[in-house]
Write a protein that holds these residues in place. Structure first.
Motif, PDB file in Angstrom:
ATOM      1  N   GLU A 132      73.792 -12.871  27.687  1.00  0.00           N
ATOM      2  CA  GLU A 132      75.110 -12.699  27.062  1.00  0.00           C
ATOM      3  C   GLU A 132      75.365 -13.771  26.003  1.00  0.00           C
ATOM      4  N   LEU A 133      75.002 -15.014  26.314  1.00  0.00           N
ATOM      5  CA  LEU A 133      75.173 -16.094  25.342  1.00  0.00           C
ATOM      6  C   LEU A 133      74.316 -15.867  24.096  1.00  0.00           C
TER       7      LEU A 133
ATOM      8  N   ASN B 211      71.404 -13.267  33.354  1.00  0.00           N
ATOM      9  CA  ASN B 211      72.377 -12.406  32.678  1.00  0.00           C
ATOM     10  C   ASN B 211      73.287 -13.214  31.763  1.00  0.00           C
ATOM     11  N   ASN B 212      73.730 -14.386  32.227  1.00  0.00           N
ATOM     12  CA  ASN B 212      74.582 -15.240  31.400  1.00  0.00           C
ATOM     13  C   ASN B 212      73.841 -15.725  30.154  1.00  0.00           C
ATOM     14  N   LYS B 213      72.574 -16.062  30.302  1.00  0.00           N
ATOM     15  CA  LYS B 213      71.771 -16.481  29.147  1.00  0.00           C
ATOM     16  C   LYS B 213      71.653 -15.350  28.127  1.00  0.00           C
TER      17      LYS B 213
ATOM     18  N   GLU C 292      72.096 -13.997  38.038  1.00  0.00           N
ATOM     19  CA  GLU C 292      73.341 -14.263  37.320  1.00  0.00           C
ATOM     20  C   GLU C 292      73.099 -15.205  36.144  1.00  0.00           C
TER      21      GLU C 292
END
Length: 160
Positions: A29-30, A25-27, A22
């Motif tokens: 997206e950022l 994935n967040n990295k 997670e």
């Protein structure tokens, strides 16, 4: 007892792996969002400059760099580029007006007339920075003068 501890450990390992995925994935997206924002900043058709409160330039977009022939702008002051009608550098306080103001950019003997607008924004570190947008109106003014001259040079009402 030993079996429940082992199961608890395995659950924690599995949860840790899920959290790592997670986070990755967040990295991603950022990073996509940052690239998107940077591409908008770089490709907008008006000149944009981001400055500190003392006028030190943080960033300038491609349109502004095109106007100044790609001179290095980072860590220079906005007053090094933006002038008043008497070719005196404008300070950051001169430019921070709620209304649009007329100013000038002089590069290699070419003087461009600009309209400046200013806003303050928060950067990702929650620090207030200035954003200036400059609209080059030099060509517009030349065309407007040529229309006025046409009417003066052609007194016939048909041409007007």
């Amino acid at each position: 007892m030993l079996r429940s501890k082992k199961q608890e450990y395995l659950n924690l390992v599995k949860e840790n792996e899920t959290l790592k995925r997670e986070l990755l994935n967040n990295k991603k997206e950022l990073a996509k969002e940052r690239l998107y924002s940077e591409s908008i900043f770089e490709t907008i058709s008006d000149s944009l400059i981001l400055t500190e409160n003392d006028g030190t330039i943080i960033n300038a977009n491609n349109t502004f760099r095109d106007l100044i022939n790609h001179v290095q702008t980072k860590n220079m002051n906005i007053g090094d580029f933006i002038l008043d009608k008497n070719n005196r550098p404008l300070t950051i306080n001169d430019l921070r007006k709620p209304n649009e103001i007329t100013c000038y950019l002089s590069t290699e003997g070419d003087k461009r007339e600009l309209i400046s607008s200013w806003r303050q924004v928060l950067n990702p570190q929650n620090k207030i920075i200035n954003i200036f947008m400059f609209k080059d109106i030099t060509e517009f003014n030349k065309q407007l003068k040529s229309y006025a001259n046409f009417a003066q040079l052609n007194p016939s009402p048909v041409f007007r």
